[in-house]
Design a protein around this motif. Structure first.
Motif, short mmCIF file in Angstrom:
data_model
loop_
_atom_site.label_atom_id
_atom_site.label_comp_id
_atom_site.label_asym_id
_atom_site.label_seq_id
_atom_site.Cartn_x
_atom_site.Cartn_y
_atom_site.Cartn_z
N UNK A 164 2.75 -8.67 22.36
CA UNK A 164 1.95 -7.72 21.59
C UNK A 164 2.85 -6.69 20.92
N UNK A 165 2.50 -6.34 19.71
CA UNK A 165 3.27 -5.34 18.97
C UNK A 165 2.32 -4.45 18.18
N UNK A 166 2.86 -3.36 17.67
CA UNK A 166 2.08 -2.45 16.84
C UNK A 166 3.01 -1.86 15.79
N UNK A 167 2.50 -1.71 14.57
CA UNK A 167 3.33 -1.15 13.51
C UNK A 167 2.54 -1.02 12.22
N UNK A 168 3.25 -0.68 11.15
CA UNK A 168 2.61 -0.55 9.85
C UNK A 168 3.63 -0.83 8.74
N UNK A 169 3.12 -1.02 7.53
CA UNK A 169 3.99 -1.22 6.37
C UNK A 169 4.11 0.10 5.59
N UNK A 170 5.26 0.28 4.97
CA UNK A 170 5.44 1.40 4.05
C UNK A 170 5.89 0.84 2.70
N UNK A 171 5.38 1.42 1.65
CA UNK A 171 5.71 0.99 0.29
C UNK A 171 6.18 2.20 -0.50
N UNK A 180 -6.13 2.31 -3.59
CA UNK A 180 -7.37 1.60 -3.22
C UNK A 180 -7.57 0.34 -4.03
N UNK A 181 -6.96 0.29 -5.24
CA UNK A 181 -7.09 -0.88 -6.11
C UNK A 181 -5.89 -1.80 -5.99
N UNK A 182 -4.68 -1.23 -6.09
CA UNK A 182 -3.47 -2.04 -6.10
C UNK A 182 -2.87 -2.29 -4.71
N UNK A 183 -3.24 -1.44 -3.74
CA UNK A 183 -2.71 -1.61 -2.39
C UNK A 183 -3.82 -1.43 -1.36
N UNK A 184 -4.74 -2.37 -1.28
CA UNK A 184 -5.80 -2.26 -0.27
C UNK A 184 -5.20 -2.17 1.14
N UNK A 185 -5.79 -1.29 1.94
CA UNK A 185 -5.28 -1.11 3.30
C UNK A 185 -4.21 -0.05 3.41
N UNK A 186 -3.84 0.57 2.27
CA UNK A 186 -2.80 1.62 2.24
C UNK A 186 -3.41 2.94 1.80
N UNK A 187 -2.73 4.01 2.17
CA UNK A 187 -3.12 5.35 1.71
C UNK A 187 -1.85 6.10 1.32
N UNK A 188 -2.03 7.16 0.54
CA UNK A 188 -0.88 7.93 0.07
C UNK A 188 -0.24 8.66 1.23
N UNK A 189 1.10 8.49 1.36
CA UNK A 189 1.82 9.18 2.43
C UNK A 189 2.41 10.48 1.93
N UNK A 190 3.25 10.40 0.91
CA UNK A 190 3.89 11.60 0.35
C UNK A 190 4.53 11.24 -0.98
N UNK A 191 5.00 12.23 -1.70
CA UNK A 191 5.72 12.01 -2.95
C UNK A 191 6.81 13.07 -3.06
N UNK A 192 7.96 12.64 -3.60
CA UNK A 192 9.08 13.58 -3.74
C UNK A 192 10.05 13.06 -4.79
N UNK A 193 10.35 13.90 -5.76
CA UNK A 193 11.35 13.55 -6.77
C UNK A 193 11.05 12.29 -7.53
N UNK A 196 7.12 7.73 -4.71
CA UNK A 196 5.82 7.80 -4.05
C UNK A 196 5.81 6.88 -2.83
N UNK A 197 5.30 7.41 -1.74
CA UNK A 197 5.26 6.66 -0.48
C UNK A 197 3.81 6.36 -0.10
N UNK A 198 3.57 5.09 0.27
CA UNK A 198 2.24 4.66 0.70
C UNK A 198 2.37 3.99 2.07
N UNK A 199 1.44 4.32 2.96
CA UNK A 199 1.48 3.80 4.32
C UNK A 199 0.24 2.96 4.61
N UNK A 200 0.43 1.84 5.28
CA UNK A 200 -0.70 0.96 5.59
C UNK A 200 -1.41 1.41 6.86
#
Length: 212
Positions: A164-171, A180-193, A196-200
């Motif tokens: 068993x494992x647990x984790x997530x993807x980052x984009x 919500x359209x281009x990355x279902x299952x992801x939400x905005x994490x942060x943005x800098x410079x 843009x970071x999205x986390x599943x």
């Protein structure tokens, strides 16, 4: 009537010959792959996994094998036992891929090296999950698989082990996208410079290996 009976007998013979051929196929069930490893392969994998020397990895593995040989009543110093060591103690590389339930474009995998043992009989038991890791398999944009936790549970009869494992993807992207359209299952994490970071959502891949 005789022609019909002859046809039935012929079909029965064909089917009876086909069953052993199918049963002898390599173990591969869908996206699960299992492969027996040599002792040398396990030593090299353990070197990298634990970041230790070849000698240290080999010594640790031999100590565990000697523990098993003593446990099943074999003398590890016996010449015959050493020559037949790989018949008593064996290693299996288990690999299974998992699609991210919320977005099938992303997938990860569990990899494990499992030690099994047997006496002179045909029964084989699971001793330990020697190494276990997770990895990314597929995705979009610039992506990573972030492992959060992993564990294994061997059944009471030592005939199977649950991985068993647990984790997530980052984009990360260079421009803002509609998650919500281009990355279902992801939400905005942060943005800098301009990055843009999205986390599943969390993913919990689980697999089971059964001793042969």
């Amino acid at each position: 009537m005789k022609k019909l009976l002859s046809l039935v007998i012929s079909l029965t013979m064909v089917l009876s010959l086909a069953v052993p051929a199918f049963a002898a196929a390599p173990l591969s069930e869908g996206n699960v792959e299992c492969r027996q490893l040599t002792f040398e392969e396990v030593v090299l994998k353990k070197m990298k996994y634990d970041n230790i020397s070849y000698e240290a990895a080999k010594e640790q593995l031999l100590d565990e094998e000697n523990r098993i040989l003593t446990q099943i009543g074999m003398n590890e110093k016996n010449a015959y036992t050493n020559s037949m060591r790989s018949n008593f103690v064996q290693y299996v590389e288990y690999s299974k891929e998992f699609d991210f339930p919320d977005n099938s474009e992303f997938s990860c995998a569990i990899n494990a090296t499992i030690r099994t043992y047997s006496d002179f009989g045909h029964t084989r038991w699971i001793d330990e999950v020697v190494m276990m890791s997770t990895r990314r398999v597929s995705g979009r944009y610039s992506y990573e698989w972030i492992e959060e936790d992993k564990t294994s549970i061997i059944s009471a009869d030592k005939k199977s082990v649950k991985l068993m494992a647990m984790g997530h993807f980052s984009v990360t992207t260079s421009k803002e996208i509609n998650a919500s359209v281009e990355l279902p299952g992801f939400s905005v994490g942060s943005s800098s410079g301009g990055t843009y970071l999205y986390l599943s959502n969390t993913m919990r891949p689980t697999g089971t290996y059964c001793a042969p």
